[in-house]
Design a protein around this motif. Sequence first.
Motif, PDB file in Angstrom:
ATOM      1  N   LYS A 290       0.837  -1.198   0.000  1.00  0.00           N
ATOM      2  CA  LYS A 290       0.000   0.000   0.000  1.00  0.00           C
ATOM      3  C   LYS A 290       0.876   1.254   0.000  1.00  0.00           C
ATOM      4  O   LYS A 290       0.582   2.233  -0.685  1.00  0.00           O
ATOM      5  CB  LYS A 290      -0.923   0.003   1.220  1.00  0.00           C
ATOM      6  N   SER A 291       1.975   1.228   0.774  1.00  0.00           N
ATOM      7  CA  SER A 291       2.864   2.389   0.802  1.00  0.00           C
ATOM      8  C   SER A 291       3.535   2.597  -0.553  1.00  0.00           C
ATOM      9  O   SER A 291       3.782   3.736  -0.959  1.00  0.00           O
ATOM     10  CB  SER A 291       3.910   2.259   1.908  1.00  0.00           C
TER      11      SER A 291
ATOM     12  N   VAL B 257       0.870   4.351  -2.628  1.00  0.00           N
ATOM     13  CA  VAL B 257       0.676   5.742  -2.212  1.00  0.00           C
ATOM     14  C   VAL B 257       1.793   6.624  -2.751  1.00  0.00           C
ATOM     15  O   VAL B 257       1.554   7.705  -3.308  1.00  0.00           O
ATOM     16  CB  VAL B 257       0.582   5.836  -0.670  1.00  0.00           C
TER      17      VAL B 257
ATOM     18  N   THR C 241      -7.766   6.028   0.094  1.00  0.00           N
ATOM     19  CA  THR C 241      -6.698   5.029  -0.031  1.00  0.00           C
ATOM     20  C   THR C 241      -5.376   5.547   0.514  1.00  0.00           C
ATOM     21  O   THR C 241      -4.448   4.768   0.687  1.00  0.00           O
ATOM     22  CB  THR C 241      -6.488   4.643  -1.503  1.00  0.00           C
ATOM     23  N   GLY C 242      -5.284   6.830   0.767  1.00  0.00           N
ATOM     24  CA  GLY C 242      -4.038   7.436   1.194  1.00  0.00           C
ATOM     25  C   GLY C 242      -3.265   8.019   0.032  1.00  0.00           C
ATOM     26  O   GLY C 242      -2.317   8.760   0.209  1.00  0.00           O
ATOM     27  N   GLY C 243      -3.675   7.656  -1.180  1.00  0.00           N
ATOM     28  CA  GLY C 243      -3.008   8.155  -2.376  1.00  0.00           C
ATOM     29  C   GLY C 243      -3.546   9.517  -2.770  1.00  0.00           C
ATOM     30  O   GLY C 243      -4.466  10.061  -2.163  1.00  0.00           O
TER      31      GLY C 243
END
Length: 130
Positions: free
Chosen positions: A6-7, A10, A54-56
């Motif tokens: 996920k990081s 992002v 999503t943090g993006g």
Amino acid sequence: MSDLLKSLAVSASGMGAQAQRLRHVSENVANADTPGYHRKTVSFAAEMAQGHATGGVMTGPVTLDRSPLERVYDPGNPLADATGHYDGSNVDLVVEIADGREAQRSYDANLKMFDQARQMATSLLDLLRR
């Protein structure tokens, strides 16, 4: 492992958004002397997936800066009106250089974050193989 992936996503979205911002800055610089050209700006918004952030980051719509165009005095120019003036562009090269540097530094920060997450994922996979 999913948090590491996920990081990666992002930071990749941040790099993509800053790359688009740099493209618009370069278009603005290239058209600084184009009569009637309005500066382009881009906004950022949080990425959403199934109603959750999503943090993006993603880029919003490109907008034109509606500040007044510079009035240029050049009576010999074919675009000049009866007073000898024509509309130049509203691009300020100092602002564009500052925006370009900010976008480049943000891109570099996202690239470092991406590389750190990739190295951590690689180290984790190496530990699991043992």
